[in-house]
Design an enzyme around this catalytic site. Structure first.
Site, PDB file in Angstrom:
ATOM      1  N   ASP A   1     -23.639 -14.514  -4.858  1.00  0.00           N
ATOM      2  CA  ASP A   1     -25.002 -14.022  -4.727  1.00  0.00           C
ATOM      3  C   ASP A   1     -25.713 -14.362  -6.049  1.00  0.00           C
ATOM      4  O   ASP A   1     -25.062 -14.733  -7.031  1.00  0.00           O
ATOM      5  CB  ASP A   1     -24.962 -12.507  -4.505  1.00  0.00           C
ATOM      6  CG  ASP A   1     -26.324 -11.864  -4.634  1.00  0.00           C
ATOM      7  OD1 ASP A   1     -27.277 -12.349  -3.991  1.00  0.00           O
ATOM      8  OD2 ASP A   1     -26.442 -10.871  -5.394  1.00  0.00           O
TER       9      ASP A   1
ATOM     10  N   ASP B   1     -29.337 -12.737  -7.337  1.00  0.00           N
ATOM     11  CA  ASP B   1     -30.053 -11.618  -7.964  1.00  0.00           C
ATOM     12  C   ASP B   1     -29.121 -10.429  -8.157  1.00  0.00           C
ATOM     13  O   ASP B   1     -28.544  -9.913  -7.193  1.00  0.00           O
ATOM     14  CB  ASP B   1     -31.256 -11.213  -7.111  1.00  0.00           C
ATOM     15  CG  ASP B   1     -32.290 -12.325  -7.045  1.00  0.00           C
ATOM     16  OD1 ASP B   1     -32.771 -12.719  -8.120  1.00  0.00           O
ATOM     17  OD2 ASP B   1     -32.587 -12.816  -5.939  1.00  0.00           O
TER      18      ASP B   1
ATOM     19  N   GLU C   1     -33.928  -8.489 -11.321  1.00  0.00           N
ATOM     20  CA  GLU C   1     -34.867  -7.679 -10.541  1.00  0.00           C
ATOM     21  C   GLU C   1     -35.914  -6.933 -11.379  1.00  0.00           C
ATOM     22  O   GLU C   1     -37.101  -7.182 -11.259  1.00  0.00           O
ATOM     23  CB  GLU C   1     -34.106  -6.689  -9.643  1.00  0.00           C
ATOM     24  CG  GLU C   1     -33.239  -7.352  -8.575  1.00  0.00           C
ATOM     25  CD  GLU C   1     -34.026  -8.047  -7.475  1.00  0.00           C
ATOM     26  OE1 GLU C   1     -35.259  -8.143  -7.572  1.00  0.00           O
ATOM     27  OE2 GLU C   1     -33.389  -8.515  -6.511  1.00  0.00           O
TER      28      GLU C   1
ATOM     29  N   GLU D   1     -40.657  -9.873   2.821  1.00  0.00           N
ATOM     30  CA  GLU D   1     -40.274  -8.724   3.653  1.00  0.00           C
ATOM     31  C   GLU D   1     -40.535  -7.412   2.902  1.00  0.00           C
ATOM     32  O   GLU D   1     -40.939  -6.411   3.480  1.00  0.00           O
ATOM     33  CB  GLU D   1     -38.797  -8.828   4.043  1.00  0.00           C
ATOM     34  CG  GLU D   1     -38.450  -9.967   4.979  1.00  0.00           C
ATOM     35  CD  GLU D   1     -38.328 -11.333   4.302  1.00  0.00           C
ATOM     36  OE1 GLU D   1     -38.550 -11.439   3.072  1.00  0.00           O
ATOM     37  OE2 GLU D   1     -38.001 -12.302   5.003  1.00  0.00           O
TER      38      GLU D   1
ATOM     39  N   THR E   1     -30.848 -14.342  -1.062  1.00  0.00           N
ATOM     40  CA  THR E   1     -32.071 -14.086  -0.313  1.00  0.00           C
ATOM     41  C   THR E   1     -33.266 -14.746  -0.974  1.00  0.00           C
ATOM     42  O   THR E   1     -34.268 -15.030  -0.327  1.00  0.00           O
ATOM     43  CB  THR E   1     -32.305 -12.560  -0.255  1.00  0.00           C
ATOM     44  OG1 THR E   1     -31.137 -11.966   0.281  1.00  0.00           O
ATOM     45  CG2 THR E   1     -33.475 -12.208   0.601  1.00  0.00           C
TER      46      THR E   1
END
Ligand code: XBP
Ligand code: MG
Length: 248
Positions: A8, A10, A17, A54, A122
């Site tokens: 992954d 982030d 973040e 989103e 993502t």
């Protein structure tokens, strides 16, 4: 047999973040004349929704529902998010987001051992490339054979789609890989794809439920490749390797 590591981005490779994405979102909101401010605490809650677009939609539905009904709302979100991405990229490119402890060492160990590397995230591919180049090396994006990112799939984490896409591109079975994640949504996505998963807790995720993870570490500084290999074997839960050089 462990063939590949799937990272992954982030929260896992870097703490992107709070001081990266969040700050860029707020700057884009100000530039658009919106009276929105995502505080560090609010942003922690909003992270339950994966994906920047989103997340904006979710925030509007909750705090500014009138806006959602305006004409071309989708276009509004897209433009806002493009501006946020440009601001985030500027910050990343200037070297503003260093790697977390142990990440560079583990990547180098894996490369030296001939393990294959992939990304399942993502965020967008351009954000990933910029982070890898700025925080690791100018050619570091080429270290990763497969980069599953952003809108390649419509159902974002915790859906398994991005991991299934990466597995298909690698041509490997889930059991031949190890996913490395920092969040409950990421863990759920990886587990739903059948992947053994190691968790490295991040700023925003220390309170998450990591049931099902092979192991949960405060960071990757004690995760040597030989430890990962042993842990990856079903039933194997060795002690972390305390002897490795944590400064790397
Ligand atoms: C990370 C995310 C991302 C970033 C923002 O989740 O949810 O949406 O917060 O990136 P994960 P974009 O680490 O589980 O992949 O604004 O580029 O979508
Ligand atoms: Mg993450």
């Amino acid at each position: 047999m462990l063939e590949a590591l799937i990272f992954d981005v982030d929260g896992t490779l870097a703490e992107t973040e709070r001081d990266g994405h969040r700050v860029a979102f707020n700057a884009a909101f100000r530039a658009a004349g919106l009276g929105w401010e995502w505080t560090p605490d609010l942003y922690g809650d909003l992270l339950s929704v994966s994906g920047g677009k989103e997340r904006i939609l979710h925030y509007c539905q909750r705090f500014d529902p009138e806006l959602v009904r305006r004409t071309n709302f989708d276009g509004f979100v897209r433009r806002l998010h493009e501006d946020k991405t440009a601001r985030y990229l500027e910050h990343v490119t200037s070297g503003g987001l260093p790697l977390r402890p142990g990440v560079a060492r583990l990547l180098n160990e894996a490369r030296d051992a001939g393990l294959r590397l992939a990304i399942a995230t993502t965020t967008s591919a351009e954000n990933v490339t910029a982070l890898l180049r700025a925080s690791i090396a100018p050619d570091a994006d080429a270290w990763f054979e497969v980069v599953g990112a952003g809108d390649i799939v419509t159902a974002k984490k915790p859906a398994p789609d991005i991991y299934l896409w990466v597995l298909e591109k690698l041509g490997l079975k889930a059991a031949e890989c190890l996913a490395i994640e920092d969040s409950a949504n990421g863990l759920r996505a990886a587990l739903a794809a059948g992947l053994p998963t190691l968790v490295t807790e991040a700023q925003y995720t220390r309170h998450h439920d990591f049931t099902g993870a092979l192991a949960v570490l405060p960071d990757l500084s004690v995760a040597s490749l030989s430890w990962l290999r042993k842990m990856h074997v079903p039933g194997g839960e060795p002690e972390c390797d305390q002897s490795i050089n944590k400064s790397l």
